[in-house]
Structure formats: C-alpha cells, structure tokens
Design an enzyme around this catalytic site. Structure first.
Site, PDB file in Angstrom:
ATOM      1  N   LEU A  18       0.849  -1.149  -0.191  1.00  0.00           N
ATOM      2  CA  LEU A  18       0.130   0.025   0.277  1.00  0.00           C
ATOM      3  C   LEU A  18       0.678   1.259   0.072  1.00  0.00           C
ATOM      4  O   LEU A  18       1.826   1.428   0.812  1.00  0.00           O
ATOM      5  CB  LEU A  18      -0.966  -0.197   1.362  1.00  0.00           C
ATOM      6  CG  LEU A  18      -1.737  -1.085   1.571  1.00  0.00           C
ATOM      7  CD1 LEU A  18      -2.445  -0.984   2.846  1.00  0.00           C
ATOM      8  CD2 LEU A  18      -3.009  -1.048   0.382  1.00  0.00           C
ATOM      9  N   ASP A  60       2.844  -5.507   3.245  1.00  0.00           N
ATOM     10  CA  ASP A  60       3.205  -4.518   4.152  1.00  0.00           C
ATOM     11  C   ASP A  60       3.856  -4.850   5.534  1.00  0.00           C
ATOM     12  O   ASP A  60       3.838  -3.931   6.422  1.00  0.00           O
ATOM     13  CB  ASP A  60       2.095  -3.569   4.597  1.00  0.00           C
ATOM     14  CG  ASP A  60       1.941  -2.648   3.250  1.00  0.00           C
ATOM     15  OD1 ASP A  60       2.354  -1.845   2.895  1.00  0.00           O
ATOM     16  OD2 ASP A  60       0.680  -2.951   2.654  1.00  0.00           O
ATOM     17  N   GLU A  65       5.321  -2.476  13.600  1.00  0.00           N
ATOM     18  CA  GLU A  65       4.859  -1.530  14.639  1.00  0.00           C
ATOM     19  C   GLU A  65       3.252  -1.742  14.470  1.00  0.00           C
ATOM     20  O   GLU A  65       2.747  -1.345  15.625  1.00  0.00           O
ATOM     21  CB  GLU A  65       5.221  -0.220  14.308  1.00  0.00           C
ATOM     22  CG  GLU A  65       4.479   0.833  15.437  1.00  0.00           C
ATOM     23  CD  GLU A  65       5.182   2.021  15.211  1.00  0.00           C
ATOM     24  OE1 GLU A  65       5.980   2.692  16.084  1.00  0.00           O
ATOM     25  OE2 GLU A  65       4.926   2.721  13.921  1.00  0.00           O
ATOM     26  N   ASP A  66       2.626  -1.856  13.226  1.00  0.00           N
ATOM     27  CA  ASP A  66       1.101  -1.791  13.518  1.00  0.00           C
ATOM     28  C   ASP A  66       0.489  -2.784  13.712  1.00  0.00           C
ATOM     29  O   ASP A  66      -0.753  -2.535  14.258  1.00  0.00           O
ATOM     30  CB  ASP A  66       0.741  -1.331  11.987  1.00  0.00           C
ATOM     31  CG  ASP A  66       1.066  -0.117  11.520  1.00  0.00           C
ATOM     32  OD1 ASP A  66       1.211   0.945  12.269  1.00  0.00           O
ATOM     33  OD2 ASP A  66       1.724  -0.048  10.194  1.00  0.00           O
ATOM     34  N   ARG A  85      -3.962  -5.710   5.802  1.00  0.00           N
ATOM     35  CA  ARG A  85      -2.883  -5.858   6.925  1.00  0.00           C
ATOM     36  C   ARG A  85      -3.583  -6.658   8.110  1.00  0.00           C
ATOM     37  O   ARG A  85      -2.624  -6.847   9.168  1.00  0.00           O
ATOM     38  CB  ARG A  85      -2.433  -4.694   7.189  1.00  0.00           C
ATOM     39  CG  ARG A  85      -1.714  -3.775   6.051  1.00  0.00           C
ATOM     40  CD  ARG A  85      -0.659  -2.891   6.501  1.00  0.00           C
ATOM     41  NE  ARG A  85       0.239  -3.516   6.983  1.00  0.00           N
ATOM     42  CZ  ARG A  85       1.107  -2.693   8.125  1.00  0.00           C
ATOM     43  NH1 ARG A  85       1.114  -1.379   8.108  1.00  0.00           N
ATOM     44  NH2 ARG A  85       1.741  -3.222   8.777  1.00  0.00           N
ATOM     45  N   ARG A 131      -6.941   4.492   9.704  1.00  0.00           N
ATOM     46  CA  ARG A 131      -6.801   3.360  10.168  1.00  0.00           C
ATOM     47  C   ARG A 131      -7.195   3.138  11.687  1.00  0.00           C
ATOM     48  O   ARG A 131      -7.341   1.776  12.027  1.00  0.00           O
ATOM     49  CB  ARG A 131      -4.927   2.849  10.127  1.00  0.00           C
ATOM     50  CG  ARG A 131      -4.586   3.286   8.741  1.00  0.00           C
ATOM     51  CD  ARG A 131      -5.082   2.028   7.840  1.00  0.00           C
ATOM     52  NE  ARG A 131      -4.387   2.227   6.659  1.00  0.00           N
ATOM     53  CZ  ARG A 131      -3.112   1.782   6.126  1.00  0.00           C
ATOM     54  NH1 ARG A 131      -2.657   1.153   7.111  1.00  0.00           N
ATOM     55  NH2 ARG A 131      -2.656   2.012   4.975  1.00  0.00           N
ATOM     56  N   HIS A 161      -0.517   8.582  10.223  1.00  0.00           N
ATOM     57  CA  HIS A 161      -0.752   8.060  11.487  1.00  0.00           C
ATOM     58  C   HIS A 161      -0.308   9.048  12.501  1.00  0.00           C
ATOM     59  O   HIS A 161       0.536   9.938  11.940  1.00  0.00           O
ATOM     60  CB  HIS A 161       0.302   6.788  11.650  1.00  0.00           C
ATOM     61  CG  HIS A 161      -0.027   5.470  11.306  1.00  0.00           C
ATOM     62  ND1 HIS A 161       0.761   4.663  10.428  1.00  0.00           N
ATOM     63  CD2 HIS A 161      -1.171   4.805  11.351  1.00  0.00           C
ATOM     64  CE1 HIS A 161      -0.025   3.568  10.065  1.00  0.00           C
ATOM     65  NE2 HIS A 161      -1.099   3.653  10.526  1.00  0.00           N
ATOM     66  N   CYS A 248       7.781   2.483  12.246  1.00  0.00           N
ATOM     67  CA  CYS A 248       6.925   1.314  11.784  1.00  0.00           C
ATOM     68  C   CYS A 248       7.812   0.262  11.563  1.00  0.00           C
ATOM     69  O   CYS A 248       7.201  -0.916  11.541  1.00  0.00           O
ATOM     70  CB  CYS A 248       6.510   1.832  10.364  1.00  0.00           C
ATOM     71  SG  CYS A 248       6.155   3.389  10.055  1.00  0.00           S
TER      72      CYS A 248
HETATM   73  C1  CIR Z   1       0.383   0.746   5.226  1.00  0.00           C
HETATM   74  O1  CIR Z   1      -0.007   1.546   4.313  1.00  0.00           O
HETATM   75  O2  CIR Z   1       0.032   0.289   5.959  1.00  0.00           O
HETATM   76  C2  CIR Z   1       2.204   0.644   4.793  1.00  0.00           C
HETATM   77  N1  CIR Z   1       2.291   0.917   3.826  1.00  0.00           N
HETATM   78  C3  CIR Z   1       2.762   1.753   5.654  1.00  0.00           C
HETATM   79  C4  CIR Z   1       2.811   1.473   7.233  1.00  0.00           C
HETATM   80  C5  CIR Z   1       3.575   2.543   8.023  1.00  0.00           C
HETATM   81  N2  CIR Z   1       3.080   2.223   9.370  1.00  0.00           N
HETATM   82  C6  CIR Z   1       3.542   2.995  10.474  1.00  0.00           C
HETATM   83  O3  CIR Z   1       3.623   4.290  10.054  1.00  0.00           O
HETATM   84  N3  CIR Z   1       3.238   2.617  11.689  1.00  0.00           N
END
Ligand code: CIR
Length: 253
Positions: A18, A60, A65-66, A85, A131, A161, A248
């Site tokens: 993404l 991704d 971290e997510d 995700r 998100r 974020h 991340c």
């Molecule tokens: C996304 O869209 O989820 C990933 N391409 C980027 C996630 C970045 N994560 C973060 O800032 N913790």
C-alpha cells in the site's frame, strides 16, 4: 531501557504494498540494504534483535509496529484498520506470547494501527486516523487506564498515522511537525520543530542511548544534536515510498 526489538524482513511482495505517495516504485535491492542498515543501527543500541522472516502473503508486514503496542508490563495486540494487513497480527501473536503473559486485544468494530499510538512515559497518545477509529481508540484507552497509564485521544487532520508527525526523544522532548507543532496536547513538552520540507524526519526512534533518524534531513539532525542527543542516521527512501517511517519497522520493548 528497551531490551528487545522485533523486526521483519521485507518480502518481494513489498513492491505491491500500500502507498499514498507518488514517490515511485521501491527498488527491492535497495530496500533490503536499507532494512539491513536499520538492523545495524539497532545493533549499536544494546538490544536483542529478533529478525522475523519475510512473509510474501503480507506485502506491508515489514511495518511490524502496526500489529502491536508493547510496554514493559503488557502487550496490546492491535486490530489494523486496513483489510490487507489485518491478519498480520496472527503471525505476531505467537512471537509476543514468548515474552508476555499479560496480553490485551483491540476487537472489531474497533480498529487501531500501532503507528497511531505514541507512548511518553506513563501517558499514551492515540490518533484517530483512516486506520484507527474512535471505538478502537476507546478500547485502547480503557486497557491502558486499567493498567495505571493515562491516555489522550487525538483526531488527526492530515497525518497518515499519529507518529508520522511526532516522536518522543526522551528527556521530556518531542520532535513535532505539521499539525502537532501547536497542538495543545503536547505543550508541556520541550519541542524540537521539524521544518515543513523535512516533515518525514518527524518519525524517528529513541532506542536506549541513541536517536535513530532518517538520513538527509540536516536541519532536523542539527537541532537534535544541539539538544545533546546521540544520533545515528539511516537511509529510508524505499520505506518512505510506501508511507513507512523508522518507527514502523520495529517493535521495541
Ligand atoms: C501501510 O499503508 O500500512 C504501509 N504501507 C505503511 C505503514 C506505515 N506504518 C506506520 O507508520 N506505523
């Protein structure tokens, strides 16, 4: 002090992940080199590093971290707010169970991405974004308050974020950009202000003795050095292409 770090290698499918940027397609070899450079920077920080293998099914998933928010006492497994995700947490859960018995979960219809959560000592800041929704933020707030922490929910205006625009460097100091520069929630901290043209550098990490900062943001670098932090710079172009910053790429606990 952090003792442990979890990172996850990016797979080839990262290229199909993404993004909201128009910075172009990532180069896979450069991406791997940058991920290695990130690990090498962490190796200087006196932590044990668990490098998980890539999973091509989740483009991704290098942005670990997510999937979770970790403290020294408990773990919160997030419920990532984008479908492709969401199941990344299933892979992370057994890894975290090796370290934690006290595990909480964000449950649908609540959604939280770990990138929307900033911890400053005993206080959590939770962003509401594309998100992370209000229900998820409320669940998160309840969990941490029941564990003796405070929490503030912050609706985001523009940032992807919460931590896209703010990092905690330690010593009561936050690095802030854009909508957080004048945000009242952060007025009690010392602020280092990231100029607009260097906004990407607002996402950095403090790991024990070092601040790890994206390479090439000289005004931000100079300000952080002048505030007496030790800094390691790492290249990040291929992560930036997919909206990823330095926080991340790891779970730190
Ligand atoms: C996304 O869209 O989820 C990933 N391409 C980027 C996630 C970045 N994560 C973060 O800032 N913790």
């Amino acid at each position: 002090m952090f003792k442990n770090i979890i990172v996850k290698k990016p797979g080839k499918s990262y290229l199909d992940g993404l993004t909201t940027t128009d910075l172009g397609k990532p180069d896979y070899n450069t991406l791997l080199k940058q991920h290695d450079a990130y690990i090498q920077a962490l190796e200087k920080c006196d932590v044990a590093i668990n490098v998980l293998p890539a999973n091509e099914a989740f483009p991704d998933s290098t942005f670990v971290e997510d999937t979770a928010v970790l403290t020294s006492e408990f773990a919160i497994i997030c419920n990532p707010g984008v479908e492709s995700r969401n199941n990344e947490t299933k892979e992370m859960e057994p890894v975290l169970k090796d370290h934690y018995t006290n595990i909480h979960y964000i449950k649908s219809p609540g959604y939280v991405d770990g990138g929307d959560v900033l911890q400053i000592e005993k206080h959590f800041y939770i962003g509401i974004s594309d998100r992370t929704n209000e229900e998820g933020a409320k669940q998160f707030k309840d969990i941490v308050e029941n564990n003796g922490y405070e929490a503030t929910i912050i609706p985001l205006k523009k940032f992807f974020h919460l931590k896209t625009g703010i990092s905690y460097l330690g010593n009561d100091t936050v690095l802030v950009a854009g909508e957080f520069i004048d945000h009242p929630a952060f007025n009690d901290y010392k602020k280092i202000i990231v100029p607009d043209e260097e906004e990407y550098a607002a996402n950095c990490i403090r790991v024990n003795d070092y601040v790890i900062l994206p390479q090439g943001f000289s005004k931000t670098y100079t300000q952080i050095k002048e505030a007496n932090f030790k800094v390691i710079e790492v290249p990040t172009s291929e992560f930036q292409k997919h909206d990823g910053g330095l926080s991340c790429l790891s779970l730190r606990f």
